[in-house]
Design an enzyme around this catalytic site. Structure first.
Site, short mmCIF file in Angstrom:
data_model
loop_
_atom_site.label_atom_id
_atom_site.label_comp_id
_atom_site.label_asym_id
_atom_site.label_seq_id
_atom_site.Cartn_x
_atom_site.Cartn_y
_atom_site.Cartn_z
N ASP A 64 6.93 -1.30 20.40
CA ASP A 64 8.33 -1.70 20.49
C ASP A 64 8.45 -3.15 20.04
OD1 ASP A 64 10.97 -1.31 20.88
OD2 ASP A 64 10.83 -0.87 23.03
N GLU A 228 -13.22 0.83 -8.91
CA GLU A 228 -14.09 0.97 -10.08
C GLU A 228 -13.25 1.52 -11.23
OE1 GLU A 228 -17.31 4.14 -10.56
OE2 GLU A 228 -18.44 2.36 -9.96
#
Length: 356
Positions: A64, A228
């Site tokens: 909250d 990569e």
């Protein structure tokens, strides 16, 4: 972006939130399809995986906050991750406690959003988006020898990473791929030129007739800690073989990517965001292009729809979230329901509410 354009976007976003909240109030009168998996904390964005014969769920941990709802998502102010597990569907759920806290990520600023996890060579890799100290979303990675954590974060984010919602898929050949990205609060539109633009670029709200902003996909290195090769767009084509356009809010990518494979087909699934569907597209290759096939989850109660799909003991399941417990868009709860692939490869449509 001009200030007037920025104000227009904020106004439109606020209108979407208002409409969705009104819809949520209507939905409260309906019967929910599935119960929350856990009620002791608020959880969302569930990434489910089968490790060691059990289901482990890697969700966001909603808290909250006094921050007002806005189009930048500042009210989603999560600060840590809890990992959940269960031995079987509909069984008791274990909360393994805090697996990673933002205070233990050296480069982090705020907002730990939707994570994912992968396994390779005895190590579990937790991938997480968080804003750095310049308030730019990057994707980090943390490691553990236990799927429940705790996880230790690498000292720097993955080089070349940006935006949110990392989802890692490892193919049958052992190669792993990361799918990531989300527009609006996820900042994907701010990378449209390939470089970060603080004031943003044109979003699908302003560039309706151009190809929609796309999810990203990239190979992961063998150590699972780096990209990569180049980051590529996930191209989603319509029935005519043309890329989906920005104005196609019912079908275009917004956030929450996921990848699973069924009968040698790659299923790219995602949230349409402001229209609140889960949609899917298929390809013969992990990089695509993907052909749009349809939606498989109708709108839930709450603004966001974020999911994962996993096979467990020969059956398929959809993990998702809604706001049954709180009724508030930023305080969500994770759920699970069966998912069915038809004989033609299509996915059966799921309604998150039962008929009375």
């Amino acid at each position: 972006m001009k200030q007037t354009q920025f104000k227009l976007i904020c106004t439109l976003m606020a209108a979407v939130f208002t409409v969705s909240q009104a819809a949520a109030q209507t939905k409260e009168k309906q019967i929910f399809l599935s119960p929350p998996l856990i009620r002791s904390i608020y959880t969302a964005d569930p990434s489910a995986h089968v490790f060691n014969g059990k289901i482990y769920i890697y969700p966001s941990h909603d808290i909250d906050t006094a921050v007002t709802d806005n189009g930048s998502g500042d009210h989603f102010a999560m600060r840590d991750y809890h990992i959940l597990s269960l031995d079987h569907i509909n069984g008791p759920v274990t909360d393994h406690g805090v697996a990673l806290d933002i205070k233990n990520i050296p480069w982090a600023g705020r907002q730990l959003w939707a994570p994912d996890c992968a396994y390779k060579n005895g190590v579990y890799y937790l991938y997480f988006p968080v804003k750095d100290k310049q308030d730019v979303f990057r994707i980090g990675v943390a490691t553990s020898k236990d799927p429940a954590g705790p996880f230790k974060a690498e000292p720097q984010p993955i080089e070349g990473s940006f935006s949110i919602d990392p989802a890692v898929y490892t193919d049958s050949d052992g190669q792993s791929y990361m799918y990531f990205g989300g527009i609006w609060g996820g900042q994907l539109q701010q990378w449209a030129t390939g470089k970060y633009q603080p004031n943003g670029s044109k979003t699908d709200l302003q560039n309706d007739d151009a190809p929609a902003l796309s999810c990203k996909v990239v190979r992961l290195s063998s150590d699972m800690k780096q990209f990569e090769g180049p980051v590529k767009d996930v191209i989603i084509l319509d029935e005519s073989g043309r890329p989906l356009l920005g104005k196609d809010h019912d079908r275009r990518f917004f956030e929450g990517p996921w990848m699973h494979k069924f009968k040698d087909k790659y299923y790219f699934t995602y949230s349409t965001g402001d229209t609140h569907y889960l949609a899917y597209a298929t390809s013969d290759k992990p990089f695509g292009p993907f052909r749009y096939k349809g939606i498989f989850l109708k709108p839930v109660q709450g603004w966001t729809t974020h999911h994962s799909i996993v096979e467990f003991k020969g059956k398929w399941y959809l993990f998702y979230h809604d706001t049954e417990i709180s009724g508030k868009t930023h305080l969500r709860n994770v759920k699970v329901t069966p998912l069915y692939h038809r004989s033609d490869g299509s996915i059966a449509l799921i309604d998150p509410f039962k008929s009375k």
